[in-house]
Write an enzyme that holds these catalytic residues in place. Sequence first.
Site, mmCIF file in Angstrom:
data_model
loop_
_atom_site.group_PDB
_atom_site.id
_atom_site.type_symbol
_atom_site.label_atom_id
_atom_site.label_comp_id
_atom_site.label_asym_id
_atom_site.label_seq_id
_atom_site.Cartn_x
_atom_site.Cartn_y
_atom_site.Cartn_z
ATOM 1 N N GLU A 1 0.840 -1.209 0.000
ATOM 2 C CA GLU A 1 0.000 0.000 0.000
ATOM 3 C C GLU A 1 0.878 1.263 0.000
ATOM 4 O O GLU A 1 1.845 1.363 0.745
ATOM 5 C CB GLU A 1 -0.856 -0.033 1.272
ATOM 6 N N LYS B 1 -9.167 2.647 -2.817
ATOM 7 C CA LYS B 1 -9.492 1.980 -1.551
ATOM 8 C C LYS B 1 -10.891 2.353 -1.078
ATOM 9 O O LYS B 1 -11.229 3.532 -0.980
ATOM 10 C CB LYS B 1 -8.459 2.376 -0.501
ATOM 11 N N TYR C 1 -9.150 4.899 12.890
ATOM 12 C CA TYR C 1 -9.135 4.553 14.315
ATOM 13 C C TYR C 1 -7.705 4.199 14.697
ATOM 14 O O TYR C 1 -6.841 4.077 13.816
ATOM 15 C CB TYR C 1 -10.063 3.359 14.572
ATOM 16 N N CYS D 1 -5.587 -3.256 1.975
ATOM 17 C CA CYS D 1 -5.527 -3.340 3.444
ATOM 18 C C CYS D 1 -6.896 -3.413 4.125
ATOM 19 O O CYS D 1 -7.518 -4.452 4.130
ATOM 20 C CB CYS D 1 -4.691 -2.187 3.997
ATOM 21 N N LEU E 1 23.608 3.517 30.997
ATOM 22 C CA LEU E 1 23.501 2.138 31.482
ATOM 23 C C LEU E 1 23.607 2.192 32.996
ATOM 24 O O LEU E 1 24.655 2.525 33.543
ATOM 25 C CB LEU E 1 24.626 1.290 30.869
ATOM 26 N N SER E 2 22.503 1.854 33.667
ATOM 27 C CA SER E 2 22.430 2.109 35.107
ATOM 28 C C SER E 2 22.726 0.888 35.960
ATOM 29 O O SER E 2 22.899 1.012 37.162
ATOM 30 C CB SER E 2 21.022 2.600 35.449
ATOM 31 N N ASP F 1 15.946 -2.124 32.720
ATOM 32 C CA ASP F 1 15.457 -1.427 31.528
ATOM 33 C C ASP F 1 16.601 -1.062 30.585
ATOM 34 O O ASP F 1 16.555 -1.342 29.387
ATOM 35 C CB ASP F 1 14.684 -0.163 31.928
ATOM 36 N N ASN G 1 14.898 14.728 40.739
ATOM 37 C CA ASN G 1 14.841 15.137 39.334
ATOM 38 C C ASN G 1 16.138 15.817 38.892
ATOM 39 O O ASN G 1 16.551 15.675 37.730
ATOM 40 C CB ASN G 1 13.659 16.090 39.118
ATOM 41 N N LYS H 1 3.532 14.564 30.813
ATOM 42 C CA LYS H 1 4.869 13.977 30.622
ATOM 43 C C LYS H 1 4.920 13.144 29.353
ATOM 44 O O LYS H 1 5.858 13.220 28.570
ATOM 45 C CB LYS H 1 5.236 13.065 31.803
#
Lengths: 539, 539
Positions: free
Chosen positions: A44, A111, A117, A147, A285-286, A290, A367, A506
Amino acid sequence: MSLKITLAQINFLVGDIAANSRKIIQTAINARDQLGADICVFSELAVTGYPPEDLLFRPDFIAKAAQAVTEIANNTQGIDVVLGFPEATAEGLYNSAAVLREGAILCVYRKNCLPNYGVFDERRYFKAGHDVTLFTLKNTTLALTICEDIWCDGMLLKNRQAGADIVLTLNASPFHAGKMQLREEVVRKQVKQAAVPLIYVNQVGGQDELIFDGASFVLDQHGVCVMRAAEFKEQLCVIEFINQQPQATLCAPLYDGISSIYQALVLGIRDYVTKNGFQGALLGLSGGIDSALVLALAVDALGAEKVEAVLMPSCYTQDMSTQDAITQAKTLGVRYQTIPIMPAVNAFTEMLAEVFANTKLDATEENIQARCRGVILMALSNKQGKILLTTGNKSEMSVGYATLYGDMAGGFAPIKDVPKLLVYALSRYRNSLSAIIPARVIERPPSAELAPNQVDADSLPIYENLDPILERYIALDQSADEIIAAGFKPEEVRRAISLVDRNEYKRRQSPPGIKITTRAFGRDRRFPITSGYRGVDSQ
Amino acid sequence: MSLKITLAQINFLVGDIAANSRKIIQTAINARDQLGADICVFSELAVTGYPPEDLLFRPDFIAKAAQAVTEIANNTQGIDVVLGFPEATAEGLYNSAAVLREGAILCVYRKNCLPNYGVFDERRYFKAGHDVTLFTLKNTTLALTICEDIWCDGMLLKNRQAGADIVLTLNASPFHAGKMQLREEVVRKQVKQAAVPLIYVNQVGGQDELIFDGASFVLDQHGVCVMRAAEFKEQLCVIEFINQQPQATLCAPLYDGISSIYQALVLGIRDYVTKNGFQGALLGLSGGIDSALVLALAVDALGAEKVEAVLMPSCYTQDMSTQDAITQAKTLGVRYQTIPIMPAVNAFTEMLAEVFANTKLDATEENIQARCRGVILMALSNKQGKILLTTGNKSEMSVGYATLYGDMAGGFAPIKDVPKLLVYALSRYRNSLSAIIPARVIERPPSAELAPNQVDADSLPIYENLDPILERYIALDQSADEIIAAGFKPEEVRRAISLVDRNEYKRRQSPPGIKITTRAFGRDRRFPITSGYRGVDSQ
């Protein structure tokens, strides 16, 4: 009578019409000369890549796409080329598919069903077509669909009744976990109803938040899968119809749940970094899980030599965090450096001492630490032309357990749509292939290490409770009462929902990330920031 | 025969159904008891506020809205209440208007024309209605329409032909410069065609990026404005029809171009800050014109006692910048403090010295300064619960002449959609009311003061050239060739366009700001970040 159809599952760059056209021409020529194909089917809006978004409002862009279709037609003689393009008409723009034959446009399909949505905004751009489009090749009548059309009940049947022997479907169908199975199931139902074979060609590649997973396939008229292309990579496949019956050939196996998500994340990182022209990637890299997972993904996506890890310990960083981070960096063979943050934190503390005199310690001081790390990482990113990868997960993004401009800083947030429990599962999965994340990173209680002996569980419900609450509230739109009725603790439900409600601001400033669930933050979930809606009554 | 209709131009809080309902009930009772009205007309989706966005997908939200309509009906006996609400049906959701009479829903109209362009996504949420809805009151037949309906040619005529003596229109029509004039012109044409009087009720108030400007009005059947409510504030107005002829009454004058934009910005700041529950606002005051204008706007919106200015000089800050900032703060009577940034800048410079050894100075070092300011401002914001206002203008946002997480940090960006030349015009306008911005701030060449003797014109075309190029490229979708053909210097056009193309990633992470042009960044302009489109060929 033999009819050979190629499925061209290609990774396009949205907006780069010239490059996409070259790729289409080269692929069609390969299909003709090397595979002996009669027809080559692309995805498409192949000419522009999908989704081009508001580029579609630019007349210069639409004109270039039209020129490209003509050029492609002129350079692909000897094979029918079917491709998607934005078609400008006096009435408006259509999301169309053209059949190019011997230098001319043989026919165009518009199409019918325009999705508007989830992540889709097609009615913003396109008018809906209403007609069936058929063309013939070697005494076979082929129909065109795009599609969403084949997710609309009756569209395949309508094409069959109009005389189609085979239906071609051009797609740009984005990934979420389980989507491939869902897609085949939905399409199979329509195919069985219409009793017509279907050629399903999907785009592949990462585009901002979206992953197109490929996995193009062919169903015979009984709905049996007789060919399937690989997931998450480009592929040019051929299927032969003899007397209008598809001849079964290779079906690539589908990845299972966890591994498909992992592959999607790898592809998403690779395409974001390379399509945007970065020299490589870096991340903080902590020693936590994560950043460990994001590092593993980045190395799998880009290669160790393109990835750089930065350790930024503070006075709250435990030794084991630093040790584990170094261990992982060494295991993966990535360059790493250590830049302790306390000099900057202390400088800010002194600069603010007078203003903050007589105030209590609170999240402000935490912070500042996170933002000092942000400044360092962005400085390295700016100086080196490497993208900063943000390491926050979906659970954090949901409840706002992250610092804006601090650990949220970065150009791309690979695991932004990955809930914390899935972060663990993906880490274990990756370690099952080769042990690259130290076991302790996976086993120790998660902590932001922004205050003495801090753990996530001080501020949040444990993730075994939090993640399912968040899924019910965010993805399933359940109310607090429904979630509580399902057995979750009322106070945890209220706390989680209240945090989700209050942290839209945020999320709005967070970097884009890869959609892997049915409802990601970003274009998939459009909530007002200014909002009096509260999923729970004020406490 | 007299019929008294009240236009309820109200500032709703999106999502706060309970508060909106109370406001509706109280307003309707006032209309009945104090104005002796027969009917009180509210704006589109009054019960939820507009636009509720994806809150509309939540079943609990829709159920609450339905309950609210019942409650309002039960508490507003003795007057017809017309209001907008999301109507759930078996077929789907409609953007509807109900007439409430004596405790019951008398009838419901379902919006026919659903806008899905610009900032609107209504086809994401709603099905389109197809019917005309009429009701009678005091021998007068009234018709219902909703916003976009009366921008669609023939809709008023259709209602007239169905028997309407008066058409009511419920609106949530967002502001841009000149919108009010455009709106009356479009509607007048439809009214003249249909020869039917029209009651136009608009929402008022700020909602994230959007300002609803109010200025509700009544046109008689000849298209003559016989009543107009004030712009940018709540108002309850009454118009009397005698024998179906509206009796001309007060028409509030419209603000002219510059002053209407100023008022929109003031309302936008006030509503964002107060609706989101902040204690006040703070901003970095540099001595430049952008922050000077934002400070003036903030004080006009919130009052001087709620606004705080922070001066953060570096070694590149000229004395006159500091002097002018202090002068303005004192003139306006806002609290200010000075926090020099060099201790933090020096700390980062030392921390990065080893890594940056043998590299050249570039934007990295400038960004560190801007980000140190960001850290300080966010610390003050976090500690005090005051929102940080970002002071960047649209010209900067367009070309990326701003530091992500630096001067772009903040919760709200009031002048994000105001091009630099308009910043000057607004500043002069405000000074014409009372001289609060020092003349030198307006007269000196603009500078970011991140390097010695830096001025914007070192990096960018002068704003007299840049701003019209940007408007043509961004708002009008013109191509480089068209802009050059209009007389702009090719190298300046290419430079500007190339910067716009490459800085989508920054805009995506910028705070929301107030839409005042026909195309603002944000929901109004949806461009891919990953994009091979280049408005100019690579240089």
